[in-house]
Motif scaffolding. Structure first.
Motif, PDB file in Angstrom:
ATOM      1  N   LEU A   9     -10.581  22.177  14.430  1.00 48.49           N
ATOM      2  CA  LEU A   9      -9.537  22.111  13.481  1.00 48.49           C
ATOM      3  C   LEU A   9      -9.394  22.970  12.529  1.00 48.49           C
ATOM      4  N   ARG A  10      -8.320  23.602  12.276  1.00 54.05           N
ATOM      5  CA  ARG A  10      -8.192  24.687  11.243  1.00 54.05           C
ATOM      6  C   ARG A  10      -7.052  24.462  10.373  1.00 54.05           C
ATOM      7  N   PRO A  11      -6.811  25.225   9.396  1.00 52.66           N
ATOM      8  CA  PRO A  11      -5.523  24.744   8.404  1.00 52.66           C
ATOM      9  C   PRO A  11      -4.003  25.191   9.301  1.00 52.66           C
ATOM     10  N   ASN A  12      -4.384  26.349  10.270  1.00 50.02           N
ATOM     11  CA  ASN A  12      -3.369  26.854  10.764  1.00 50.02           C
ATOM     12  C   ASN A  12      -3.042  26.291  12.265  1.00 50.02           C
ATOM     13  N   THR A  13      -3.722  25.175  12.680  1.00 46.59           N
ATOM     14  CA  THR A  13      -3.610  24.487  13.843  1.00 46.59           C
ATOM     15  C   THR A  13      -2.193  23.893  14.059  1.00 46.59           C
ATOM     16  N   LYS A  14      -1.668  23.941  14.924  1.00 49.49           N
ATOM     17  CA  LYS A  14      -0.330  23.499  15.125  1.00 49.49           C
ATOM     18  C   LYS A  14      -0.224  22.490  16.352  1.00 49.49           C
ATOM     19  N   VAL A  15      -1.107  22.664  17.525  1.00 48.10           N
ATOM     20  CA  VAL A  15      -0.918  22.190  18.669  1.00 48.10           C
ATOM     21  C   VAL A  15      -2.295  21.547  19.393  1.00 48.10           C
ATOM     22  N   PHE A  16      -2.332  20.529  19.958  1.00 46.30           N
ATOM     23  CA  PHE A  16      -3.427  19.985  20.642  1.00 46.30           C
ATOM     24  C   PHE A  16      -2.859  19.981  22.194  1.00 46.30           C
ATOM     25  N   TYR A  17      -3.398  20.754  23.123  1.00 41.53           N
ATOM     26  CA  TYR A  17      -3.048  20.926  24.560  1.00 41.53           C
ATOM     27  C   TYR A  17      -4.085  20.133  25.542  1.00 41.53           C
ATOM     28  N   VAL A  18      -3.694  19.356  26.198  1.00 43.22           N
ATOM     29  CA  VAL A  18      -4.359  18.702  27.126  1.00 43.22           C
ATOM     30  C   VAL A  18      -3.799  18.472  28.707  1.00 43.22           C
ATOM     31  N   GLU A  19      -4.622  18.064  29.617  1.00 44.74           N
ATOM     32  CA  GLU A  19      -3.981  17.649  30.933  1.00 44.74           C
ATOM     33  C   GLU A  19      -4.624  16.167  30.961  1.00 44.74           C
ATOM     34  N   SER A  20      -3.575  15.303  31.474  1.00 41.46           N
ATOM     35  CA  SER A  20      -4.066  13.825  31.618  1.00 41.46           C
ATOM     36  C   SER A  20      -4.844  13.524  32.743  1.00 41.46           C
ATOM     37  N   ILE A  21      -4.772  14.428  33.626  1.00 45.19           N
ATOM     38  CA  ILE A  21      -5.945  14.459  34.855  1.00 45.19           C
ATOM     39  C   ILE A  21      -6.263  16.094  34.883  1.00 45.19           C
ATOM     40  N   SER A  22      -7.317  16.521  34.794  1.00 50.17           N
ATOM     41  CA  SER A  22      -7.448  18.144  34.795  1.00 50.17           C
ATOM     42  C   SER A  22      -7.488  18.606  36.012  1.00 50.17           C
ATOM     43  N   ASN A  23      -7.128  19.878  36.313  1.00 46.92           N
ATOM     44  CA  ASN A  23      -6.930  20.806  37.521  1.00 46.92           C
ATOM     45  C   ASN A  23      -8.159  21.609  37.320  1.00 46.92           C
ATOM     46  N   PRO A  24      -9.268  21.824  38.122  1.00 44.70           N
ATOM     47  CA  PRO A  24      -9.313  21.097  39.385  1.00 44.70           C
ATOM     48  C   PRO A  24     -10.440  19.969  39.460  1.00 44.70           C
ATOM     49  N   LEU A  25     -10.961  19.785  38.126  1.00 49.26           N
ATOM     50  CA  LEU A  25     -12.065  18.866  38.201  1.00 49.26           C
ATOM     51  C   LEU A  25     -11.821  17.355  38.308  1.00 49.26           C
ATOM     52  N   VAL A  26     -10.661  17.134  38.348  1.00 44.97           N
ATOM     53  CA  VAL A  26      -9.973  15.783  38.216  1.00 44.97           C
ATOM     54  C   VAL A  26     -10.605  15.008  37.284  1.00 44.97           C
ATOM     55  N   ARG A  27     -11.133  15.418  36.020  1.00 43.84           N
ATOM     56  CA  ARG A  27     -11.354  14.483  34.869  1.00 43.84           C
ATOM     57  C   ARG A  27     -10.412  14.099  34.055  1.00 43.84           C
ATOM     58  N   VAL A  28     -10.400  12.798  33.502  1.00 43.28           N
ATOM     59  CA  VAL A  28      -9.577  12.063  32.659  1.00 43.28           C
ATOM     60  C   VAL A  28      -9.760  12.355  31.003  1.00 43.28           C
ATOM     61  N   THR A  29      -8.540  12.648  30.560  1.00 42.50           N
ATOM     62  CA  THR A  29      -8.612  13.011  29.081  1.00 42.50           C
ATOM     63  C   THR A  29      -8.289  11.624  28.171  1.00 42.50           C
ATOM     64  N   ASP A  30      -8.759  11.585  27.153  1.00 39.94           N
ATOM     65  CA  ASP A  30      -8.990  10.425  26.174  1.00 39.94           C
ATOM     66  C   ASP A  30      -7.399  10.621  25.539  1.00 39.94           C
ATOM     67  N   LEU A  31      -6.402  10.181  26.218  1.00 42.03           N
ATOM     68  CA  LEU A  31      -5.147  10.596  25.505  1.00 42.03           C
ATOM     69  C   LEU A  31      -4.913   9.865  24.421  1.00 42.03           C
ATOM     70  N   ALA A  32      -5.175   8.503  24.116  1.00 40.05           N
ATOM     71  CA  ALA A  32      -4.865   7.694  22.928  1.00 40.05           C
ATOM     72  C   ALA A  32      -5.900   8.443  21.787  1.00 40.05           C
ATOM     73  N   GLY A  33      -7.062   8.951  22.142  1.00 42.20           N
ATOM     74  CA  GLY A  33      -7.849   9.500  21.085  1.00 42.20           C
ATOM     75  C   GLY A  33      -7.141  10.829  20.664  1.00 42.20           C
ATOM     76  N   VAL A  34      -6.546  11.318  21.541  1.00 43.02           N
ATOM     77  CA  VAL A  34      -6.038  12.917  21.246  1.00 43.02           C
ATOM     78  C   VAL A  34      -4.817  12.491  20.396  1.00 43.02           C
ATOM     79  N   ALA A  35      -4.104  11.603  20.727  1.00 42.96           N
ATOM     80  CA  ALA A  35      -2.565  11.301  20.275  1.00 42.96           C
ATOM     81  C   ALA A  35      -3.067  10.666  18.591  1.00 42.96           C
ATOM     82  N   GLY A  36      -4.162  10.006  18.530  1.00 45.25           N
ATOM     83  CA  GLY A  36      -4.383   9.526  17.495  1.00 45.25           C
ATOM     84  C   GLY A  36      -4.975  10.652  16.334  1.00 45.25           C
ATOM     85  N   PHE A  37      -5.608  11.481  16.807  1.00 43.97           N
ATOM     86  CA  PHE A  37      -6.324  12.689  16.298  1.00 43.97           C
ATOM     87  C   PHE A  37      -5.039  13.674  15.729  1.00 43.97           C
TER      88      PHE A  37
END
Length: 407
Positions: free
Chosen positions: A145-173
Motif C-alpha cells: 500500500l502507498r499513498p497513491n494506491t488507487k486500485v486492488f486488482y484480482v481474479e476470483s479464480i486465477s489463470n492458469p493456476l486455478v487458485r482462489v482469491t480471498d475476495l472478502a479479505g480484499v474487499a475489506g482491505f
C-alpha cells in the motif's frame, strides 16, 4: 431503464437461470420471442435527442447492447453494466477509468497473460506504477500500500493456476484504505459468486463461460451507474464497442449459462479426482478437491464448486506432455476456455507465452503445466479419453511427490 445514457437493471429479481433466459423481460419486439439483430450503425433523431434512444453504435446504444447490459447487471446484482469488444477491452477500459499517471495499483501475482502485459509492459510508459502480491496474504497487501494506491486488482479464480482469491479479505482491505477493488470473475461467473455484493467492480471475458460457444469475442463490466458511465467513456474513446450481432450471440449464449456451468463443474471435479490418483500425474490444481489448499475458501465463496477449469502437471518431459495432448480425441487442443467443447492447452505456449521462461518461473507456471477447460461432454467419456491419452503418451512414473497445487 436507461439513465444518463447508461443501461441499468430493472426491479426484476428472478433467479439466475430465469434471468439468463429472460433478461429484463423488456426486449420483445413486435411480439418476437427473440430480440432481432439491429445492424444499423446510426439511428435517426427527430427533434431533440432524448436520453435512452439509440443514436450510434459505438457508444453501445443499440437495443442489442441495451438488453445485454441489463441482463448482465441483473446477473451480477449491480445497477448497471456495459458490454465491450473483448475481455481485454473490459479490463483496459476499467483500469483507464480508475488510473492516471502517478497512480499506483496493487495486483495479484498470477493473472491472465494479457492483463500481465497491460500492467507490466504498457502502464510503466504511462507513469502508472504497480506492486504484485499474493492474493491470500494480507501482510503483503499492507506492505504494498502507498499513498497513491488507487486500485486492488484480482481474479476470483486465477489463470492458469486455478487458485482462489480471498475476495472478502480484499474487499475489506480496499474499503478500509479507500481504494477500488476490481475482480476478473471470468472463471467463476455469476453462477459461482457475485463479487459486486462485496463491493467489487466486476469484469469478464464474456468470450469464455458467459457465451460458452467459442464463437465470439466480448467483455463485460458491471458496477454502479456512475462508474459504468466512466468506463463507457473510455470504451468509446478507444473504440472497444461490441457489434450488434455479437451482442445477439452473447445474449443467446448466456441463456444456458447455469445449465452449462453445473455440468462443467461436476465433470471438472470428477476429472480432477481421477487425475489426483493417477500415477502419471504429479499434481492437480482444482479448488473443489478436498485436498486443495483452497478448498475451505472455495467452499465459503463458491459453495464448494470449483468452476470448469483445472490445471495439472504430468510426470514426464515436455515431449511426453505434448504427446499426451496429441493423443486426446475429445478435448480440442487450443487456447481459450469456457466453451461447450473441452479445450486443453499449455499456458507456456498460449495465454502466458509473452511472460517468457523467467516470467513464468517467477509466476509459478511450469513449462509443462496443462490447463483443461471442461466442456459439457459426457463425464465418463472425457475421463476415458484422458486416461487413454496418458497411457498412449507413455509418461513414466517418476519419483516425485503427488498432490498439492503448483505455486
Amino acid at each position: 431503464m436507461v439513465v444518463n445514457g447508461i443501461h441499468t437493471s430493472t426491479e426484476y429479481h428472478g433467479k439466475l437461470d430465469t434471468i439468463a433466459v429472460h433478461g429484463s423481460g423488456e426486449a420483445k419486439t413486435n411480439g418476437a420471442a427473440v430480440l432481432p439483430v439491429h445492424n444499423s450503425v446510426t439511428y435517426g433523431v427527430r427533434g431533440e435527442y432524448k436520453d435512452g434512444c439509440a443514436f450510434y453504435t459505438r457508444p453501445a446504444d443499440t437495443p442489442n447492447h441495451a438488453e445485454l447490459a441489463k441482463k448482465m447487471a441483473l446477473l451480477e446484482g449491480t445497477k448497471a453494466a456495459v458490454v465491450t469488444a473483448s475481455g481485454m477491452a473490459a479490463i483496459s477500459s476499467t483500469l483507464f477509468a480508475l488510473l492516471r499517471s502517478g497512480d499506483h495499483l496493487i495486483i495479484q501475482d498470477n493473472v491472465y497473460g494479457g492483463t500481465h502485459e497491460l500492467v507490466h509492459e504498457e502502464f510503466p510508459s504511462l507513469g502508472i506504477e504497480h506492486t504484485t502480491v499474493d492474493p491470500q496474504d494480507p501482510a503483503q497487501w499492507e506492505q504494498a500500500l502507498r499513498p497513491n494506491t488507487k486500485v486492488f486488482y484480482v481474479e476470483s479464480i486465477s489463470n492458469p493456476l486455478v487458485r482462489v482469491t480471498d475476495l472478502a479479505g480484499v474487499a475489506g482491505f480496499a474499503r478500509r484504505h479507500g481504494i477500488t477493488p476490481v475482480v476478473d470473475n471470468t472463471f467463476a461467473s455469476p453462477v459461482l459468486c457475485r463479487p459486486a455484493d462485496m463491493g467489487f467492480v466486476v469484469v469478464h471475458s464474456a468470450t469464455k463461460f458467459l457465451n460458452g460457444h467459442s464463437d465470439l469475442l466480448a467483455g463485460v463490466v458491471s458496477s454502479s451507474r456512475d462508474f459504468i458511465g466512466k468506463v463507457t467513456q473510455k470504451m468509446v474513446m478507444y473504440g472497444g464497442c461490441l457489434d450488434p450481432h455479437a451482442c445477439f450471440l452473447l445474449n443467446r449464449g448466456m441463456a444456458t449459462l447455469g445449465l452449462r456451468m453445473r455440468q462443467q463443474c461436476a465433470s471438472a471435479l470428477a476429472i480432477a479426482e481421477m487425475l489426483q490418483q493417477h500415477p502419471m500425474v504429479e499434481n492437480v490444481s482444482y479448488p473443489a478437491l478436498a485436498s486443495s489448499p483452497d478448498h475451505a475458501l472455495a467452499t465459503k465463496l463458491f459453495g464448494g464448486r470449483g468452476g470448469g477449469v483445472l490445471s495439472f502437471v504430468l510426470r514426464g518431459s515436455m515431449a511426453q506432455t505434448k504427446a499426451f495432448l496429441g493423443h486426446l480425441h475429445l478435448p480440442f487442443v487450443a487456447p481459450s476456455l469456457g466453451g461447450v467443447e473441452s479445450l486443453v492447452c499449455l499456458p507456456a505456449e498460449t495465454s502466458h507465452l509473452a511472460l517468457g521462461p523467467d516470467g513464468r518461473k517467477a509466476a509459478g507456471i511450469p513449462e509443462t503445466l496443462v490447463r483443461l477447460s471442461v466442456g459439457v461432454e459426457d463425464t465418463a467419456d472425457l475421463i476415458q479419453d484422458i486416461q487413454q491419452a496418458l497411457a498412449a503418451a507413455g509418461i513414466k512414473n517418476c519419483h516425485v511427490s503427488n498432490g498439492g497445487a503448483p505455486h
